[in-house]
Design an enzyme around this catalytic site. Structure first.
Site, mmCIF file in Angstrom:
data_model
loop_
_atom_site.group_PDB
_atom_site.id
_atom_site.type_symbol
_atom_site.label_atom_id
_atom_site.label_comp_id
_atom_site.label_asym_id
_atom_site.label_seq_id
_atom_site.Cartn_x
_atom_site.Cartn_y
_atom_site.Cartn_z
ATOM 1 N N LYS A 106 0.615 -1.152 0.027
ATOM 2 C CA LYS A 106 -0.107 -0.003 -0.066
ATOM 3 C C LYS A 106 0.655 1.294 0.014
ATOM 4 O O LYS A 106 0.502 2.456 -0.794
ATOM 5 C CB LYS A 106 -0.976 0.076 1.352
ATOM 6 C CG LYS A 106 -1.804 -1.042 1.205
ATOM 7 C CD LYS A 106 -2.809 -1.084 2.506
ATOM 8 C CE LYS A 106 -1.909 -1.595 3.733
ATOM 9 N NZ LYS A 106 -1.512 -3.014 3.853
ATOM 10 N N HIS B 69 4.308 0.882 6.284
ATOM 11 C CA HIS B 69 4.077 1.097 5.045
ATOM 12 C C HIS B 69 5.383 1.474 4.461
ATOM 13 O O HIS B 69 6.000 2.680 4.744
ATOM 14 C CB HIS B 69 2.925 2.071 4.790
ATOM 15 C CG HIS B 69 1.658 1.745 5.246
ATOM 16 N ND1 HIS B 69 0.615 2.465 5.039
ATOM 17 C CD2 HIS B 69 1.156 0.463 5.645
ATOM 18 C CE1 HIS B 69 -0.504 1.791 5.451
ATOM 19 N NE2 HIS B 69 0.051 0.635 5.896
HETATM 20 P P1 GDP Z 1 2.098 -2.119 3.036
HETATM 21 O O1 GDP Z 1 2.184 -2.555 4.726
HETATM 22 O O2 GDP Z 1 1.214 -2.650 2.442
HETATM 23 O O3 GDP Z 1 2.473 -0.788 2.746
HETATM 24 O O4 GDP Z 1 3.399 -3.194 2.556
HETATM 25 P P2 GDP Z 1 4.788 -3.023 3.363
HETATM 26 O O5 GDP Z 1 5.659 -1.957 3.032
HETATM 27 O O6 GDP Z 1 4.715 -3.511 4.833
HETATM 28 O O7 GDP Z 1 5.433 -4.627 2.709
HETATM 29 C C1 GDP Z 1 5.529 -4.331 1.396
HETATM 30 C C2 GDP Z 1 7.036 -4.629 0.865
HETATM 31 O O8 GDP Z 1 7.368 -4.842 -0.433
HETATM 32 C C3 GDP Z 1 7.916 -3.438 1.033
HETATM 33 O O9 GDP Z 1 9.265 -3.790 1.528
HETATM 34 C C4 GDP Z 1 8.119 -2.826 -0.075
HETATM 35 O O10 GDP Z 1 9.141 -1.927 -0.322
HETATM 36 C C5 GDP Z 1 7.939 -4.042 -1.071
HETATM 37 N N1 GDP Z 1 7.435 -3.799 -2.579
HETATM 38 C C6 GDP Z 1 6.327 -3.270 -2.857
HETATM 39 N N2 GDP Z 1 6.098 -3.602 -4.146
HETATM 40 C C7 GDP Z 1 6.839 -4.424 -4.530
HETATM 41 C C8 GDP Z 1 6.997 -5.026 -5.659
HETATM 42 O O11 GDP Z 1 6.287 -4.912 -6.647
HETATM 43 N N3 GDP Z 1 8.152 -5.986 -5.889
HETATM 44 C C9 GDP Z 1 9.039 -6.198 -4.698
HETATM 45 N N4 GDP Z 1 9.824 -6.773 -4.926
HETATM 46 N N5 GDP Z 1 8.820 -5.597 -3.464
HETATM 47 C C10 GDP Z 1 7.796 -4.597 -3.538
HETATM 48 P P1 IMO Z 2 -0.038 -3.035 7.347
HETATM 49 O O1 IMO Z 2 -0.474 -1.611 7.386
HETATM 50 C C1 IMO Z 2 0.013 -6.992 8.555
HETATM 51 C C2 IMO Z 2 -1.804 -8.162 12.295
HETATM 52 C C3 IMO Z 2 -0.840 -8.467 13.333
HETATM 53 C C4 IMO Z 2 -2.085 -9.522 14.151
HETATM 54 C C5 IMO Z 2 -3.210 -8.992 13.932
HETATM 55 C C6 IMO Z 2 -3.662 -7.993 15.239
HETATM 56 O O2 IMO Z 2 1.415 -2.677 7.104
HETATM 57 O O3 IMO Z 2 -0.464 -3.932 6.201
HETATM 58 P P2 IMO Z 2 -2.668 -5.738 16.009
HETATM 59 O O4 IMO Z 2 -1.373 -5.222 16.526
HETATM 60 O O5 IMO Z 2 -3.251 -4.838 15.126
HETATM 61 O O6 IMO Z 2 -3.843 -5.731 17.353
HETATM 62 O O7 IMO Z 2 -2.519 -7.137 15.573
HETATM 63 O O8 IMO Z 2 -3.180 -8.103 12.952
HETATM 64 N N1 IMO Z 2 -1.429 -6.957 11.686
HETATM 65 C C7 IMO Z 2 -0.810 -6.686 10.475
HETATM 66 N N2 IMO Z 2 -0.568 -7.637 9.666
HETATM 67 N N3 IMO Z 2 0.180 -5.804 8.061
HETATM 68 C C8 IMO Z 2 -0.204 -4.748 8.962
HETATM 69 O O9 IMO Z 2 -0.161 -3.487 8.796
HETATM 70 C C9 IMO Z 2 -0.584 -5.411 10.395
HETATM 71 N N4 IMO Z 2 -1.232 -4.698 11.383
HETATM 72 C C10 IMO Z 2 -1.493 -5.656 12.408
HETATM 73 O O10 IMO Z 2 0.018 -9.159 13.153
HETATM 74 O O11 IMO Z 2 -1.862 -10.608 13.514
HETATM 75 MG MG MG Z 3 3.180 -3.458 6.243
#
Ligand code: GDP
Ligand code: IMO
Ligand code: MG
Length: 429
Positions: free
Chosen positions: A16, A41
């Site tokens: 995201k 994020h």
């Molecule tokens: P979010 O919580 O949905 O914002 O996602 P996170 O940031 O927690 O996890 C997504 C991970 O995948 C991050 O380390 C990003 O930099 C990485 N990422 C996002 N899009 C891509 C993609 O298309 N390919 C790869 N290899 N990594 C990606």
């Molecule tokens: P983003 O926005 C993945 C999961 C936790 C746990 C459950 C409840 O980066 O996608 P909490 O602390 O919210 O009470 O935990 O939800 N969890 C996530 N898993 N990405 C997240 O956020 C999360 N935020 C909470 O691991 O299973």
């Molecule tokens: Mg995340």
């Protein structure tokens, strides 16, 4: 288009941050509407990685206004650290950050309660981020929560804090057998010290956002967590404590559902989950490990290894319905570049019968067997490809399979963490 939303459709971490960062280019306001610093994020710009927990992912664009909506639960110190970080990297924050006065606070006792509750649950624990999210929302629903606006009036805050500390000490002692006390003066003065630095950003974001939309500004809503972690429609009780699907946008911002124009979902080309709970397509073998290694699947907030498995289209069909998606953005396609064949789950079998509904209980969901379709892999690098037509035929077929099964368009495909590792197909706004 004036208002669009981006929401996770799986169990979080779909990318995201990356997608919201890109879409922020055309937005005036970027808005978080639920959750707190349980979110992590990631935005990667010119090779530098930024992980945002509370500030919307639009913050890395100078000029864009970022809003923390009333549906959030906010750890003031965490917020201050993020704001300081943004200043440190030389970005302006002047007039760009608006924190809802109606948002609830996460206080030290929420984190202790989170840990105590997880410990008591033992094997059945949710695997929370231990940020105090659940206990803070519990207080909100129990009408004993402390909101940012309460800090404006010292007497109100003192009274509410005293009452809460007393209540939490009793709960910790008598329910969880934790003999723990909180020093009122210390919690009070520390919170007020941090609040003084945050207070210039506090605003009536309900009015601010409604006026922005009414005057034609472009507003981008950034979901945290995801649809399957939504407290109402997710895989309860293994969920977070807010409405983390599109259903939370209106209550979390004070904006009428009539004003949300388009809703886009995000899914990885496979599935991950961090924490406990059912996960029908989970792979506990070498394939799962390869997905984790290639996708660097370790939590952005807690560093925990994420559980990995094949893409679950049956679960996504449920997410598509709940959010009524206008499109589904597919990320991390490049992670599948190394596989000979790729499986996608197209149905669930329960007790030997194919079922036509997404189970509402964790027990049932933990007992389903995924029905797979196997598609050929493409075994080549997709990361630097700029146009859909230039993707290998097998990759195009994989994406078309998703579109046909879900009956939804894929407007954008992501093939790497960087901004330019993205294949735009259809205008989003
Ligand atoms: P979010 O919580 O949905 O914002 O996602 P996170 O940031 O927690 O996890 C997504 C991970 O995948 C991050 O380390 C990003 O930099 C990485 N990422 C996002 N899009 C891509 C993609 O298309 N390919 C790869 N290899 N990594 C990606
Ligand atoms: P983003 O926005 C993945 C999961 C936790 C746990 C459950 C409840 O980066 O996608 P909490 O602390 O919210 O009470 O935990 O939800 N969890 C996530 N898993 N990405 C997240 O956020 C999360 N935020 C909470 O691991 O299973
Ligand atoms: Mg995340």
């Amino acid at each position: 288009m004036s208002t669009i939303a981006i929401v996770g459709t799986q169990w979080g971490d779909e990318g995201k941050g990356k997608i919201v960062d890109i879409l922020s280019e055309k937005a005036d306001y970027i808005v978080r509407f639920q959750g707190g610093n349980n979110a992590g994020h990631t935005v990667v710009i010119d090779g530098t990685k930024y992980i945002l927990h509370l500030l919307p992912s639009g913050i890395l664009h100078d000029e864009k206004k970022c809003v923390l909506g009333n549906g959030m639960v906010i750890d003031l110190e965490g917020l201050l650290n993020e704001i300081e970080f943004i200043k440190k990297i030389g970005m302006s924050i002047e007039g760009r950050i608006f924190v809802s006065e109606r948002a609830h606070l996460i206080l030290p006792y929420h984190k202790e309660l989170d840990a105590a509750s997880e410990k008591l649950k033992g094997n059945g624990s949710i695997g929370t981020t231990l940020k105090g999210i659940g206990p803070a929302y519990r207080d909100k629903a129990g009408r004993i929560g402390i909101r940012i606006a309460d800090l404006r009036d010292e007497e109100t805050f003192k009274e509410k804090l005293k009452w809460n500390i007393r209540e939490k000490e009793l709960i910790l002692k008598h329910v969880y057998n934790y003999d723990m006390s909180f020093d009122f003066d210390e919690v009070y003065s520390h919170t007020m010290r941090v609040y003084e630095k945050i207070s210039p950003f506090v605003a009536d974001t309900v009015s601010l956002l409604n006026q922005a939309i009414d005057t034609g500004k472009k507003v981008l809503f950034e979901g945290a967590q995801a649809t399957l972690l939504d407290i109402d429609v997710g895989t309860y009780p293994y969920v977070t404590s807010s409405n983390s699907s599109a259903l939370g946008i209106t209550t979390g911002t004070g904006i009428s559902p009539k004003k949300i124009e388009k809703i886009y979902g995000i899914a990885k080309a496979y599935t991950t989950r961090v924490g406990g709970g059912p996960f029908p397509t989970e792979l506990k073998d070498n394939v799962g490990e390869l997905l984790r290694a290639r996708g660097h699947e370790y939590g952005s907030t807690t560093g925990r290894p994420r559980r990995c498995g094949w893409l679950d289209l049956f679960a996504l069909k449920f997410s598509k319905m709940v959010n009524d998606l206008d499109g589904l953005i597919i990320t991390k396609l490049d992670v599948l570049d190394a596989f000979d064949e790729i499986k996608v789950c197209v149905g669930y079998e329960l007790n030997g019968e194919i079922i036509d509904y997404f189970p509402s209980t964790a027990k049932e969901l933990s007992e389903v067997k995924p029905v797979y379709e196997t598609l050929p892999g493409w075994k080549s690098k997709t990361t630097h490809i700029k146009r859909f037509e230039d993707l290998p035929k097998e990759t195009q077929n994989f994406l078309k399979f998703i579109e046909d099964y879900l009956e939804v368009e894929i407007p954008v495909v992501s093939t790497g963490p960087q901004r330019d590792e993205t294949i735009p197909r259809h205008e989003i706004w």
